[in-house]
Write an enzyme that holds these catalytic residues in place. Sequence first.
Site, short mmCIF file in Angstrom:
data_model
loop_
_atom_site.label_atom_id
_atom_site.label_comp_id
_atom_site.label_asym_id
_atom_site.label_seq_id
_atom_site.Cartn_x
_atom_site.Cartn_y
_atom_site.Cartn_z
N LYS A 62 18.16 -27.55 13.43
CA LYS A 62 19.25 -28.43 13.02
C LYS A 62 20.45 -27.60 12.60
CE LYS A 62 19.83 -32.33 9.77
NZ LYS A 62 19.10 -33.12 8.72
N SER B 264 18.76 -37.94 9.61
CA SER B 264 19.90 -37.19 10.10
C SER B 264 19.54 -36.06 11.05
CB SER B 264 20.67 -36.60 8.91
OG SER B 264 19.86 -35.66 8.20
N SER C 156 15.15 -37.89 6.63
CA SER C 156 15.89 -37.34 7.77
C SER C 156 15.04 -36.61 8.80
CB SER C 156 17.00 -36.41 7.28
OG SER C 156 17.99 -37.15 6.60
#
Length: 437
Positions: free
Chosen positions: A67, A142, A166
């Site tokens: 990420k 996310s 997330s």
Amino acid sequence: MQKSRLIPPRDAPEEIARRLAIIAGQPQLNAILGINPEAQAQAHLCQSQRRRGQTLGPLHGVPLVVKDNIACAGLPVTAGCQALAALRSTGDALVVRRLRAAGAIILARANMSEFAFDVRSRSSLGGDVHHPLFLGITAGGSSGGSAAAVAAGMAEGALGTDTGGSIRIPCSYTGLVGVRPRVRRGQMEGIAPLSLSKDTVGPMVHSVQDAALLHWIIHGQTPRTLESVSLKGVRFGVIRSLEGSDSHQGEVWHAALAQLARHGATLTEIDLPILHDVERAICLSLFEFRVGFDAWLKQHPGAPTDLHTIVASGQFLPEFLPLLTQMLACDKLKTPAWRAGRELRRRLRHTLGQVAEQAGVDAYLYPTVCRIPDSLEKMPPGCAPELAAISSFAAITLPCGRTRSGFPVGLEILSPAADESPLLALAAACETAFTPP
């Protein structure tokens, strides 16, 4: 239990080329923000080491995606924000150092919800992350780019961060296994923060075995084979109030519970009145983001001075302006509202531990989200992901089936145990129950 897919490739350069071709062939997913230009060179190094009989570890030559709020030396680290597009990491995050020490190749940086704010992944740098199986539907957030990349075959594993779901929400949406470890502040070294109280970093993969492998590596533990335990004698506390009203998901969920029971698990219904307080909980991120993010920016030469500078630039998603304005007003932590949020954490931890002991349950079960998404817009997941996030207990989501339309459904297990080992063993046993013979 499913077999590991994080297997060192016999030909690392060929494997990297294959994964890059998959990335190039699916630009519509918006899963990737950037490729590591050194990936092929690192793969050739791995291959030459293999030919000399040397290995770096259990991930030798395995390409992974991370990420884009996790620092990788020499690569941008943007948190999906246009204002940070030129920001480069001067070093690796702790978890990335451990992955590299195990031989992994960081192949690419994954798109995400800007600043990790949302439960769908939309950023000013990368746009919306689309579901690999259902274009036009969000992959969740996310850490949606990480989930979409793994589900689409761009890599077999990825790292995401989890503050309020997330990792687990996008893994549930895309049919992956995702682990939210217990909160350990030291693990977040080199990662852009959202909430100092709730942030964690964990694996997003296809199997519990691979989740355990990455979990052990990023926590500096010796990898070992995860043995699946029998479900006979295992007692799960099922939180019915978190089941939601999605009939398509509910059909899969109830079939999954029946399957666990057929494999010997005892299912006990649990009532948690404290869930009403969780639903109304004040978000600690409102108070903690500015303080933590400003400190993180100061660690990066050439970065914007602070969050106020980013907001003044206008280089971010305009829809986040009201939230950012609220956060800018929070310049200190120990306010009455912040203390109330911390007190809820204490009460929830105590309640979950006490109820588990009194009911004699090994872990809690509930659907990872209250309903499946149907568009690119944010689909409120309910308060289920917040149980682990607020309490800081460990949780894992794993696929337990698919709806009639083929959309994956995730089952979450939360364990109040002192470490993640019992949770991983229970998840492996559940995975075995859900895997066709």
